[in-house]
Design a protein around this motif. Structure first.
Motif, short mmCIF file in Angstrom:
data_model
loop_
_atom_site.label_atom_id
_atom_site.label_comp_id
_atom_site.label_asym_id
_atom_site.label_seq_id
_atom_site.Cartn_x
_atom_site.Cartn_y
_atom_site.Cartn_z
N GLY A 271 0.83 -1.03 0.29
CA GLY A 271 0.19 -0.36 -0.52
C GLY A 271 0.75 1.16 -0.04
N LEU A 272 0.11 2.62 -1.21
CA LEU A 272 1.05 3.14 -0.63
C LEU A 272 -0.09 4.69 0.44
N VAL A 273 0.64 5.45 1.60
CA VAL A 273 0.77 6.59 1.90
C VAL A 273 1.30 7.93 1.50
N THR A 274 0.28 8.72 1.61
CA THR A 274 1.20 10.25 1.33
C THR A 274 0.82 10.86 2.36
N LEU A 275 2.05 11.76 2.92
CA LEU A 275 1.94 12.81 3.84
C LEU A 275 1.98 14.15 3.14
N PRO A 276 1.26 14.69 3.70
CA PRO A 276 1.24 16.03 2.79
C PRO A 276 2.75 16.81 3.13
N GLY A 277 3.60 17.10 1.50
CA GLY A 277 4.83 17.37 1.78
C GLY A 277 5.41 18.09 0.25
N SER A 278 6.20 18.12 0.06
CA SER A 278 7.20 18.59 -0.93
C SER A 278 6.19 18.02 -2.78
N LEU A 279 6.84 18.87 -3.39
CA LEU A 279 6.44 18.76 -4.51
C LEU A 279 6.67 16.89 -5.16
N GLY A 280 8.11 16.99 -4.40
CA GLY A 280 8.51 15.96 -4.82
C GLY A 280 7.98 14.43 -4.48
N SER A 281 7.53 14.86 -2.51
CA SER A 281 6.72 13.62 -2.14
C SER A 281 5.96 12.97 -3.62
N ALA A 282 5.46 13.92 -4.27
CA ALA A 282 4.31 13.37 -4.78
C ALA A 282 4.40 12.72 -6.67
N VAL A 283 5.79 13.41 -6.65
CA VAL A 283 6.10 13.12 -7.78
C VAL A 283 7.00 11.22 -7.77
N GLU A 284 7.68 11.34 -6.72
CA GLU A 284 8.09 10.01 -5.73
C GLU A 284 6.93 8.87 -5.89
N LEU A 285 5.56 9.36 -5.05
CA LEU A 285 3.97 8.97 -5.27
C LEU A 285 3.59 8.14 -6.63
N PHE A 286 3.88 9.23 -7.15
CA PHE A 286 3.00 9.06 -9.11
C PHE A 286 4.72 8.06 -9.61
N GLY A 287 5.52 8.18 -9.14
CA GLY A 287 6.29 7.00 -10.08
C GLY A 287 6.60 5.76 -9.36
N VAL A 288 6.06 5.85 -8.11
CA VAL A 288 6.10 3.93 -7.44
C VAL A 288 4.98 3.43 -8.20
N TRP A 289 3.91 4.31 -7.36
CA TRP A 289 2.01 3.88 -8.60
C TRP A 289 2.33 3.36 -9.64
N SER A 290 3.14 4.04 -10.54
CA SER A 290 3.33 3.75 -12.42
C SER A 290 3.72 2.33 -12.28
N ALA A 291 5.11 2.40 -11.32
CA ALA A 291 6.19 1.47 -11.58
C ALA A 291 5.33 0.20 -11.39
N GLY A 292 4.51 0.15 -9.79
CA GLY A 292 3.38 -1.17 -9.70
C GLY A 292 2.68 -1.91 -11.01
N LYS A 293 2.03 -0.60 -11.22
CA LYS A 293 1.11 -0.64 -12.48
C LYS A 293 1.70 -1.17 -13.55
N ASN A 294 2.68 -1.25 -14.14
CA ASN A 294 3.42 -1.51 -14.80
C ASN A 294 3.81 -3.41 -14.69
N ARG A 295 3.77 -3.43 -13.36
CA ARG A 295 3.97 -4.85 -12.10
C ARG A 295 3.37 -5.50 -12.53
N GLY A 296 1.98 -5.20 -13.21
CA GLY A 296 0.75 -6.11 -12.13
C GLY A 296 0.29 -5.57 -11.42
N ARG A 297 0.80 -5.06 -9.83
CA ARG A 297 0.44 -4.15 -8.55
C ARG A 297 -0.74 -3.30 -8.78
N ASN A 298 -1.58 -3.84 -7.95
CA ASN A 298 -2.51 -2.99 -8.15
C ASN A 298 -2.51 -2.34 -6.31
#
Length: 186
Positions: free
Chosen positions: A104-131
């Protein structure tokens, strides 16, 4: 080294850089403690010299297990000695590694860098067939635009979107939502 399985393995995206640093540090500490006391294992990204130290130290002080995936610029402070660390040169490789570990992915309020990392990891998971489900702590309406997008755009066209992304208003609600979503995926 893989974390040992007991509680959910959660990637937590947090940054203490920028406006509101003191409050973010407090939220990280509260989240780290609360999640660790409930058996969650945390995976964090550390890039470009930014390490979520309050989150990691609080989780460890509460008896939690933490693993950090880092770039080559990161040097852990002495307070984090003994934390499992994967050093990977390439950002895509770091995103892939976190996606491989997290349930699971959890995001706390933070900088734009945190959002970039979240969506990068989420996309990587989708590419691996993980939801992996995503839950964002919407403290002070930090993710209100994304909440609006989810309701207005995702909900009509994506059945079950609410099992993919949710928003919480407190750390307790954040835990309740992510632990339930992960148990549904397991």
């Amino acid at each position: 080294m893989e974390p040992t399985k007991c509680g959910p393995i959660l990637a937590v995206f947090a940054s203490n850089k920028g406006p509101g640093d003191a409050e973010r540090a407090s939220l990280m500490s509260q989240t780290g403690t609360y999640f660790a006391k409930r058996g969650a294992q945390l995976v964090c990204l550390a890039e470009n010299g930014i390490i979520p130290i309050p989150l990691i130290t609080a989780a460890r002080a509460a008896g939690g297990v933490v693993q950090i995936v880092v770039d080559t610029s990161i040097i852990l402070p002495p307070a984090l000695a003994g934390v499992t660390m994967d050093v990977l040169d390439d950002q895509k490789a770091r995103f892939d590694r976190v996606a491989e570990l997290a349930e699971g992915l959890v995001t706390l309020p933070g900088s734009l860098g945190s959002a970039v990392e979240l969506f990068g990891v989420w996309s990587a998971g989708k590419n691996r067939g993980r939801n992996c489900p995503v839950v964002m702590l919407n403290r002070h309406k930090a993710f209100e635009v994304l909440r609006g997008y989810a309701v207005d755009v995702l909900s009509p066209g994506l059945p079950g979107y609410d099992k993919a992304i949710q928003f919480a208003d407190t750390v307790e609600d954040l835990w309740s939502r992510i632990s339930w979503l992960v148990s549904e995926v397991r």
